[in-house]
Design a protein around this motif. Structure first.
Motif, PDB file in Angstrom:
ATOM      1  N   GLY A  58       0.784  -1.229   0.000  1.00  0.00           N
ATOM      2  CA  GLY A  58       0.000   0.000   0.000  1.00  0.00           C
ATOM      3  C   GLY A  58       0.815   1.278   0.000  1.00  0.00           C
ATOM      4  O   GLY A  58       0.256   2.380   0.074  1.00  0.00           O
ATOM      5  N   ALA A  59       2.139   1.157  -0.105  1.00  0.00           N
ATOM      6  CA  ALA A  59       2.996   2.350  -0.075  1.00  0.00           C
ATOM      7  C   ALA A  59       2.912   3.176  -1.353  1.00  0.00           C
ATOM      8  O   ALA A  59       3.285   4.351  -1.365  1.00  0.00           O
ATOM      9  N   GLY A  60       2.452   2.558  -2.452  1.00  0.00           N
ATOM     10  CA  GLY A  60       2.369   3.273  -3.725  1.00  0.00           C
ATOM     11  C   GLY A  60       3.315   2.739  -4.780  1.00  0.00           C
ATOM     12  O   GLY A  60       3.434   3.320  -5.863  1.00  0.00           O
ATOM     13  N   LYS A  61       3.989   1.629  -4.495  1.00  0.00           N
ATOM     14  CA  LYS A  61       4.991   1.089  -5.424  1.00  0.00           C
ATOM     15  C   LYS A  61       4.368   0.697  -6.764  1.00  0.00           C
ATOM     16  O   LYS A  61       4.856   1.085  -7.826  1.00  0.00           O
ATOM     17  N   SER A  62       3.289  -0.080  -6.715  1.00  0.00           N
ATOM     18  CA  SER A  62       2.644  -0.510  -7.958  1.00  0.00           C
ATOM     19  C   SER A  62       2.000   0.663  -8.685  1.00  0.00           C
ATOM     20  O   SER A  62       1.961   0.694  -9.919  1.00  0.00           O
ATOM     21  N   THR A  63       1.513   1.641  -7.931  1.00  0.00           N
ATOM     22  CA  THR A  63       0.950   2.842  -8.560  1.00  0.00           C
ATOM     23  C   THR A  63       2.012   3.569  -9.375  1.00  0.00           C
ATOM     24  O   THR A  63       1.747   4.016 -10.491  1.00  0.00           O
ATOM     25  N   LEU A  64       3.231   3.651  -8.843  1.00  0.00           N
ATOM     26  CA  LEU A  64       4.312   4.281  -9.596  1.00  0.00           C
ATOM     27  C   LEU A  64       4.605   3.489 -10.869  1.00  0.00           C
ATOM     28  O   LEU A  64       4.765   4.069 -11.951  1.00  0.00           O
ATOM     29  N   MET A  65       4.669   2.176 -10.751  1.00  0.00           N
ATOM     30  CA  MET A  65       4.932   1.333 -11.913  1.00  0.00           C
ATOM     31  C   MET A  65       3.867   1.551 -13.004  1.00  0.00           C
ATOM     32  O   MET A  65       4.179   1.696 -14.186  1.00  0.00           O
ATOM     33  N   MET A  66       2.609   1.590 -12.596  1.00  0.00           N
ATOM     34  CA  MET A  66       1.520   1.784 -13.557  1.00  0.00           C
ATOM     35  C   MET A  66       1.524   3.197 -14.125  1.00  0.00           C
ATOM     36  O   MET A  66       1.214   3.407 -15.302  1.00  0.00           O
ATOM     37  N   THR A  67       1.903   4.174 -13.285  1.00  0.00           N
ATOM     38  CA  THR A  67       1.953   5.565 -13.750  1.00  0.00           C
ATOM     39  C   THR A  67       3.024   5.739 -14.824  1.00  0.00           C
ATOM     40  O   THR A  67       2.832   6.483 -15.789  1.00  0.00           O
ATOM     41  N   ILE A  68       4.156   5.057 -14.671  1.00  0.00           N
ATOM     42  CA  ILE A  68       5.203   5.108 -15.698  1.00  0.00           C
ATOM     43  C   ILE A  68       4.647   4.653 -17.033  1.00  0.00           C
ATOM     44  O   ILE A  68       4.982   5.199 -18.093  1.00  0.00           O
ATOM     45  N   PHE A  69       3.736   3.665 -16.988  1.00  0.00           N
ATOM     46  CA  PHE A  69       3.142   3.120 -18.205  1.00  0.00           C
ATOM     47  C   PHE A  69       1.857   3.854 -18.619  1.00  0.00           C
ATOM     48  O   PHE A  69       1.158   3.416 -19.534  1.00  0.00           O
ATOM     49  N   GLY A  70       1.526   4.943 -17.923  1.00  0.00           N
ATOM     50  CA  GLY A  70       0.442   5.813 -18.383  1.00  0.00           C
ATOM     51  C   GLY A  70      -0.944   5.492 -17.892  1.00  0.00           C
ATOM     52  O   GLY A  70      -1.922   6.102 -18.356  1.00  0.00           O
ATOM     53  N   ASN A  71      -1.089   4.566 -16.947  1.00  0.00           N
ATOM     54  CA  ASN A  71      -2.416   4.232 -16.448  1.00  0.00           C
ATOM     55  C   ASN A  71      -2.316   3.764 -14.995  1.00  0.00           C
ATOM     56  O   ASN A  71      -1.930   2.633 -14.751  1.00  0.00           O
ATOM     57  N   PRO A  72      -2.611   4.660 -14.028  1.00  0.00           N
ATOM     58  CA  PRO A  72      -3.179   5.992 -14.167  1.00  0.00           C
ATOM     59  C   PRO A  72      -2.151   7.016 -14.651  1.00  0.00           C
ATOM     60  O   PRO A  72      -0.945   6.767 -14.581  1.00  0.00           O
ATOM     61  N   ARG A  73      -2.637   8.127 -15.138  1.00  0.00           N
ATOM     62  CA  ARG A  73      -1.774   9.181 -15.641  1.00  0.00           C
ATOM     63  C   ARG A  73      -1.299  10.070 -14.498  1.00  0.00           C
ATOM     64  O   ARG A  73      -2.039  10.335 -13.553  1.00  0.00           O
ATOM     65  N   ALA A  74      -0.037  10.503 -14.564  1.00  0.00           N
ATOM     66  CA  ALA A  74       0.478  11.457 -13.577  1.00  0.00           C
ATOM     67  C   ALA A  74      -0.262  12.781 -13.719  1.00  0.00           C
ATOM     68  O   ALA A  74      -0.393  13.305 -14.829  1.00  0.00           O
ATOM     69  N   ARG A  75      -0.748  13.314 -12.612  1.00  0.00           N
ATOM     70  CA  ARG A  75      -1.447  14.602 -12.653  1.00  0.00           C
ATOM     71  C   ARG A  75      -0.457  15.760 -12.616  1.00  0.00           C
ATOM     72  O   ARG A  75      -0.707  16.825 -13.165  1.00  0.00           O
ATOM     73  N   GLU A  76       0.688  15.543 -11.948  1.00  0.00           N
ATOM     74  CA  GLU A  76       1.757  16.540 -11.909  1.00  0.00           C
ATOM     75  C   GLU A  76       3.090  15.843 -12.100  1.00  0.00           C
ATOM     76  O   GLU A  76       3.220  14.643 -11.870  1.00  0.00           O
ATOM     77  N   GLY A  77       4.100  16.623 -12.505  1.00  0.00           N
ATOM     78  CA  GLY A  77       5.439  16.078 -12.670  1.00  0.00           C
ATOM     79  C   GLY A  77       5.684  15.543 -14.065  1.00  0.00           C
ATOM     80  O   GLY A  77       4.858  15.705 -14.977  1.00  0.00           O
ATOM     81  N   SER A  78       6.848  14.900 -14.256  1.00  0.00           N
ATOM     82  CA  SER A  78       7.221  14.404 -15.583  1.00  0.00           C
ATOM     83  C   SER A  78       7.894  13.041 -15.486  1.00  0.00           C
ATOM     84  O   SER A  78       8.538  12.712 -14.493  1.00  0.00           O
ATOM     85  N   ILE A  79       7.728  12.276 -16.562  1.00  0.00           N
ATOM     86  CA  ILE A  79       8.380  10.971 -16.700  1.00  0.00           C
ATOM     87  C   ILE A  79       9.092  10.963 -18.050  1.00  0.00           C
ATOM     88  O   ILE A  79       8.460  11.156 -19.100  1.00  0.00           O
ATOM     89  N   THR A  80      10.398  10.781 -18.018  1.00  0.00           N
ATOM     90  CA  THR A  80      11.205  10.791 -19.236  1.00  0.00           C
ATOM     91  C   THR A  80      11.858   9.430 -19.426  1.00  0.00           C
ATOM     92  O   THR A  80      12.440   8.876 -18.490  1.00  0.00           O
ATOM     93  N   TYR A  81      11.747   8.894 -20.644  1.00  0.00           N
ATOM     94  CA  TYR A  81      12.356   7.607 -20.967  1.00  0.00           C
ATOM     95  C   TYR A  81      13.192   7.760 -22.235  1.00  0.00           C
ATOM     96  O   TYR A  81      12.682   8.225 -23.264  1.00  0.00           O
ATOM     97  N   ALA A  82      14.478   7.415 -22.126  1.00  0.00           N
ATOM     98  CA  ALA A  82      15.408   7.514 -23.260  1.00  0.00           C
ATOM     99  C   ALA A  82      15.369   8.908 -23.880  1.00  0.00           C
ATOM    100  O   ALA A  82      15.374   9.068 -25.104  1.00  0.00           O
TER     101      ALA A  82
END
Length: 258
Positions: A58-82
């Protein structure tokens, strides 16, 4: 963030490479309705690293993993890949960028055979090297070779986890995201899966971002790690530093060598 203990001279440090990270998460906030799940997460994964994220359920680990993949979408901040901003990119487009995920709970296609599941993984890149990649994943997971024409849903939990990882590998990812690969599995199977992850990194140079509740195995394997508490990164360091940190030991490692 808390400072970790000094790193032994015989263990290479990847944190201060000066390189542009392959994956960079900056100030990411994610919500479920009005509930904030990620509270401004900063995290980097450099090319060729195994980086792990540990924390309680429940700490948010899986939420971060899913957010990196766009679902759910980050409401603030940025994710950069390559070097590319993927924060607002649809999930199916992210999957075409040589980035693959083995999600929590395996989520294989239970009515499809092992072979068909692997075909689905290869479809992301058009299946151009299917025969070669099939041979490769069957060498990594010999049990799958024995089960190629068996429906995924009839296999054991360990076999399904092997299939989930193999399916992700069929897309030839540059970065592999693994969400709780040891969850609910027998110790012998856990050992095998972590051995495969290490082999992929050392032999093939694959970059791996690993989310795990099994902190001992994850930190022992990882070059670097982060600790997440209620949607916030509270500590970072090399795997060895975090293993040796008293607060990490008390919270995540007591009796955790399984």
């Amino acid at each position: 963030m808390s400072a970790a203990t000094p790193l032994p001279a015989d263990r290479p440090a990847f944190a201060a490479t000066g390189r542009t990270p392959l994956l960079s998460v900056r100030g990411v906030k994610t919500f479920y309705g009005n509930i904030i799940a990620l509270k401004g997460v900063d995290l980097d994964v450099n090319e060729g690293e195994i980086v792990t994220l540990i924390g309680a359920n429940g700490a948010g680990k899986s939420t971060l993993m899913m957010t990196i993949f766009g679902n759910p979408r980050a409401r603030e901040g940025s994710i950069t890949y390559a070097g590319r901003d993927i924060t607002r990119m649809p999930t199916h487009e992210i999957a075409r960028l040589n980035l693959a995920q083995s999600p929590e709970g395996r989520r294989i296609f239970p009515r499809m055979t092992v072979y068909e599941n692997l075909q689905m993984g290869a479809a992301v890149n058009g299946g151009a090297h299917f025969a070669q990649d099939l041979e490769r994943v069957c060498a990594l997971f010999p049990r799958l070779k024995e089960r190629l024409h068996q429906r995924g849903g009839t296999m054991s939990g360990g076999e399904q986890q092997m299939l989930a990882i193999a399916r992700a590998l069929m897309s030839r990812p540059r970065l592999l995201l693994l969400d709780e690969p040891s969850l609910g599995l027998a110790p012998l199977v856990v050992k095998q899966i972590f051995s495969v992850i290490k082999d992929l990194n050392e032999r093939d140079g694959m970059t791996v971002f690993l989310v795990e509740q099994n902190a001992y195995h994850a930190l022992k394997l990882a070059h670097r790690g982060y600790v997440m508490v209620t949607g916030t990164i509270t500590m970072s360091g090399t795997g060895r530093q975090l293993l040796d940190d008293p607060s990490v030991k008390a919270a995540y490692l007591e009796g955790g060598r399984h």
